[in-house]
Design a protein around this motif. Structure first.
Motif, mmCIF file in Angstrom:
data_model
loop_
_atom_site.group_PDB
_atom_site.id
_atom_site.type_symbol
_atom_site.label_atom_id
_atom_site.label_comp_id
_atom_site.label_asym_id
_atom_site.label_seq_id
_atom_site.Cartn_x
_atom_site.Cartn_y
_atom_site.Cartn_z
ATOM 1 N N UNK A 102 -9.815 -3.787 0.525
ATOM 2 C CA UNK A 102 -8.887 -1.847 0.607
ATOM 3 C C UNK A 102 -7.486 -2.274 1.107
ATOM 4 N N UNK A 103 -7.522 -3.149 2.550
ATOM 5 C CA UNK A 103 -6.316 -3.480 2.890
ATOM 6 C C UNK A 103 -5.708 -4.012 2.850
ATOM 7 N N UNK A 104 -5.838 -5.114 1.858
ATOM 8 C CA UNK A 104 -4.969 -5.634 0.503
ATOM 9 C C UNK A 104 -4.526 -4.967 -0.303
ATOM 10 N N UNK A 105 -5.168 -4.151 -1.021
ATOM 11 C CA UNK A 105 -4.538 -3.031 -1.541
ATOM 12 C C UNK A 105 -3.751 -2.301 -1.183
ATOM 13 N N UNK A 106 -3.873 -1.664 -0.056
ATOM 14 C CA UNK A 106 -2.412 -0.600 0.593
ATOM 15 C C UNK A 106 -1.498 -2.037 0.624
ATOM 16 N N UNK A 107 -1.778 -2.944 1.725
ATOM 17 C CA UNK A 107 0.068 -3.295 1.786
ATOM 18 C C UNK A 107 0.492 -4.298 0.828
ATOM 19 N N UNK A 108 -0.256 -4.301 -0.637
ATOM 20 C CA UNK A 108 0.521 -4.285 -1.491
ATOM 21 C C UNK A 108 0.972 -2.897 -2.460
ATOM 22 N N UNK A 109 0.600 -2.201 -2.579
ATOM 23 C CA UNK A 109 1.430 -0.935 -2.798
ATOM 24 C C UNK A 109 2.487 -0.772 -1.348
ATOM 25 N N UNK A 110 2.625 -1.112 -0.163
ATOM 26 C CA UNK A 110 3.635 -0.775 0.568
ATOM 27 C C UNK A 110 4.707 -1.779 -0.246
ATOM 28 N N UNK A 111 4.690 -2.938 -0.099
ATOM 29 C CA UNK A 111 5.306 -3.995 -0.233
ATOM 30 C C UNK A 111 5.933 -3.311 -1.968
ATOM 31 N N UNK A 112 5.383 -2.934 -2.527
ATOM 32 C CA UNK A 112 5.889 -2.274 -3.752
ATOM 33 C C UNK A 112 6.986 -0.975 -3.545
#
Length: 865
Positions: free
Chosen positions: A813-823
């Protein structure tokens, strides 16, 4: 003769004694200087004054002429033979004397008390009765300011009688006290105490005398005594508060003890007793009602708490009858504006007994049901949602107890044995209580309750709190079913003139999401809820059972003109209703009741909410269902036949409601053709307990089908919209539908991940690079294999979330949230422009200055708040 005159003059002078100080007035002490009183007479006066305060002894004590007048008057009321009773003539003289000289009233009372104590000790009970009769008459006749001291003597004598072992003396003292309680005193008492009388009368209420007749008399005397104490103290602010727990804990249990002794107490069958005396139960109920009727806002809790404790201590919740009777008396006796306080105490008591047996909780719920119905007719206040919140909480707890087998969610085995059938009975009782209370509420409050309950149901696609984690998927399903049953009870008999407010978006959206659940029971409950809300003229029972009717006038349907609010509702929500009805027919697990409910729902929409545009859409929907049964080979044979029967029955209904002769004739011809060739496509053979269907459904065509082109042509000539009729109805499958068709939260999570993964950039890159080949087309057509693969992948996702360590899930879940933050950072960089300069130019020179994000700008302190 001279002595008699001297004594008379002495009595006249002594009548001016100061009552409070027990001594002659100062103005009369120096009476020797008067001409009428020589020296020897002064000595006689001093002796008379001495005898006035002391019991005479020796020769002077035996001389009645030397005694004070009030003592002589008191002595004269007692006859030589006690069987002769009170000497009425002398009693009248004593009463007249007390009224003429009220300052002597306390001395009369003290002397009567002295005589009574002596007679009790010597067992001269005849004289005791005479003394009490005299006291009663003096109490009834004298209402002067000095009556307080006389009352003290009276209460002392009553206490003396109540302490005696003889039942007759106890009853005699009680009767005198009751008479005293009915007297309204002119002056308040500051030092009087009734603690002894509360304790003694309560003890008499629990009498266990051997003789049943005497036992009944003693108990009734105790009840009347408590009633007298309440009357005497409840309105006297200077008295000790009778509503204190120390008093209520004695009074209320004593009354309840006699209230439940209706069968245990034997009464004499003589007609005189039945005419003259009422039973202890009747007297107790009257006293209990009087006590509760005098309670004010701050005293309700102290009066109701002993009732709850008594029912707990004697295990009276399980029987339900007595507990319900008690609280009916309470609810009807107290002031209506205070009734919500009783409901609050019952709800708190139910919470306190959450880990008690199911029978006890069911008894409390039954009492709440009866009390809430009574309360709803008066002032409800904020108690409505509190009642439903507590009852829904008990439903969740009962489901947890049933599935875990323990009252403690942290223990494997409970100390008490949980019986599943008792928990089921409790759940039914709670649901029944919810319905009975909701039926008494006005329409606007029932709408709020419906929204409140739908907000408690675990909605697919979300992360609601499901109660205990030990119940798992089955617990979530049972909670959904129980809450939907509760919601169905609330909507039963619901009639709203404005369907737009009865079915708002906040209520309709989560409700329709359950129509696509895989659980057949949940889908059926949702259909019944929709039917209850839409049916405003009690037409639902006229559509069942489903059959072909040649003349629908025999149904006697109540049809009103569609209002403006109904038209707005259909314009806003009709496409959702049609889509969910269509998709509900595609469910493999649908049975006879599902198709009957769908037919009833379609009929009610046509009768209650239909205008010309809605009628056209309903016909298109019926024809679309016919096409579904023809083309969808994945459906079971029964479902396909049932859909054909549903379409035929509904088109027969709507054709007669539109009153277009050619349309009715076409429908009639198709039905007749089916009766001859394919009767298993009509409701009489399919929608029954023993359906007559073939093993395999052959291709249906020609005269056995309803032709959309013909129907459009027929209705077009009657002014209906031909373009809409010529267009086939095709429902749109949305993400909401895919998320709704779940049976557990684990499946919902997997689908959420699926939707997110489909929207991720990696997925987009793969989809753009993927080429369309013969194999991909074949896989797209082969829907069965695709569904199996999807189910397998979902199973793996669910298994990973159920078995994987928490750290692994958190990292994912953290990896998905970091991906969202980068976008998001990329979007900010693209969209944020540099702030305009004062000169109006963005930049000068060959280079452009870097844009500063708003969240990095430095503002003056005055601009920040």
């Amino acid at each position: 003769m001279k002595v008699y005159r001297s004594i008379t003059r002495v009595d006249i002078i002594l009548s001016g004694f100061d009552e409070n100080k027990k001594m002659p007035l100062p103005s009369l002490r120096n009476f020797s200087a008067l001409p009428d009183f020589p020296g020897p007479r002064r000595l006689l006066l001093d002796c008379s004054a001495l005898l006035d305060h002391q019991v005479g002894g020796g020769v002077c004590g035996c001389c009645g002429a030397l005694r004070p007048r009030y003592k002589r008057l008191v002595d004269n009321i007692f006859p030589e033979d006690p069987e002769d009773g009170l000497v009425k003539a002398n009693m009248e003289k004593l009463t007249f004397y007390a009224l003429s000289a009220p300052e002597k009233l306390d001395r009369i009372g003290a002397y009567l008390s002295e005589r009574l104590s002596r007679d009790v000790a010597r067992h001269r009970y005849g004289y005791v009765c005479i003394a009490m009769e005299a006291l009663d008459q003096l109490l009834m006749a004298c209402h002067c300011q000095s009556i307080n001291l006389f009352v003290e003597s009276f209460l002392t004598m009553v206490r003396k009688l109540l302490e005696a072992d003889k039942p007759n003396l106890q009853i005699l003292g009680t009767n005198s006290f009751v008479k005293f309680a009915n007297i309204e005193e002119d002056t308040a008492s500051y030092h009087r105490s009734y603690d002894f009388f509360v304790s003694r009368f309560s003890e008499m209420c629990h009498s266990s005398f051997e003789d049943p007749d005497i036992r009944t008399k003693i108990r009734m005397a105790g009840i009347r005594g408590l009633q007298g104490v309440v009357r005497k103290t409840v309105n006297d602010e200077l008295q000790a508060n009778i509503w204190d727990p120390q008093h209520m804990d004695k009074i209320v249990p004593s009354l309840l003890f006699n209230l439940q002794q209706e069968e245990g107490i034997e009464r004499s069958p003589s007609p005189e007793t039945e005419k003259e005396k009422e039973s202890p139960v009747e007297l107790t109920e009257r006293c209990f009602r009087e006590l509760l009727g005098r309670a004010v806002y701050g005293n309700i809790k102290n009066a109701v708490k002993p009732v709850l404790m008594h029912l707990d201590n004697h295990s009276l919740w399980e029987g339900k009858t007595f507990a319900v009777r008690c609280f009916k008396i309470i609810m009807y006796s107290i002031q209506s504006q205070h009734s919500h306080l009783v409901i609050q105490q019952l709800l708190g008591h139910l919470d306190a007994n959450s880990k008690n047996s199911a029978r006890v909780r069911a008894g409390i719920v039954e009492v709440i049901s009866e009390a809430a119905v009574i309360e709803a007719s008066g002032s409800i206040g904020p108690t409505v949602l509190e009642v439903f919140n507590t009852l829904l909480k008990q439903l969740r707890l009962s489901v947890d107890y049933e599935l875990t087998g323990s009252y403690d969610s942290f223990a494997n085995m409970g100390t008490k044995v949980i019986k599943v059938h008792e928990e089921r009975q409790l759940q039914e009782s709670v649901i029944k209580t919810i319905g009975s209370f909701a039926n008494t509420l006005p329409t606007y409050q029932r709408s709020e309750v419906m929204l409140f309950i739908i907000g408690k149901i675990p909605v697919p696609g979300m992360y609601p709190a499901l109660g205990s984690a030990n119940t798992g998927v089955e617990g979530s399903r049972m909670i959904q079913i129980m809450l939907l049953k509760s919601l169905l009870q609330v909507t039963a008999g619901f009639q709203s003139n404005n369907i737009l407010t009865a079915l708002p978006t906040s209520f309709l959206d989560p409700l329709l999401s359950f129509t696509l659940m895989e659980d057949a029971e949940i889908r059926l409950l949702v259909l019944d809820i929709l039917i209850s809300i839409i049916d405003r003229h009690d037409n639902r029972h006229k559509f069942s059972p489903v059959r072909i009717i040649s003349d629908i006038s025999i149904l006697k349907l109540k049809v009103d003109k569609c209002s403006r609010q109904d038209n707005l509702f259909m314009k806003k929500h009709s496409h959702r209703l049609y889509r969910h009805i269509y998709l509900a027919c595609k469910e493999d697990s649908s049975v006879q009741r599902h198709f009957e409910s769908l037919h009833t729902l379609l009929g009610l929409i046509c009768v209650e909410l239909a205008n010309e545009e809605v009628v056209v859409d309903l016909i298109r929907l019926a024809l679309a269902l016919q096409d579904l049964a023809l083309t969808d080979d994945t459906l079971p044979v029964y479902s396909r036949c049932a859909i054909h029967a549903l379409s035929a029955a509904y088109l027969n209904l709507i054709s007669q409601l539109t009153t277009v002769p050619t349309f009715c004739q076409h429908v009639h011809e198709v039905i007749e053709s089916r009766k001859k060739l394919v009767p298993f496509l009509l409701p009489e053979d399919v929608l029954v307990e023993s359906p007559k269907i073939p093993e395999k459904l052959e291709k249906v065509e020609g005269e056995m089908l309803f032709a959309q082109a013909k129907i459009a042509e027929m209705l077009g000539g009657s002014g209906y919209n031909t373009e809409r009729l010529a267009t086939a109805y095709i429902p749109q499958i949305t993400d909401e539908d895919r998320l709704s068709k779940r049976k557990s939260i684990g499946d919902t999570v997997s689908l959420q991940l699926e939707m997110e993964s489909r929207n991720s950039p990696e997925k987009e890159q793969r989809s753009t690079a993927e080429q369309i080949t013969f194999e991909t087309l074949k896989q797209a057509i082969d829907s069965v294999n695709v569904e199996e693969l999807e189910r397998e992948r979902r199973r793996q996702v669910v298994e990973r979330f159920q078995t994987a360590p928490f750290e692994e899930i958190a990292a994912h879940c953290g990896a998905r949230s970091s991906l969202l933050q980068s976008k998001l950072n990329q979007i900010f960089e693209i969209t944020i422009r540099p702030p305009p300069s004062p000169s109006g130019s963005v930049g000068n020179g060959h280079g452009r200055s870097r844009s500063v994000p708003v969240y990095e700008m430095k503002f003056p302190d005055l601009c920040v708040y």
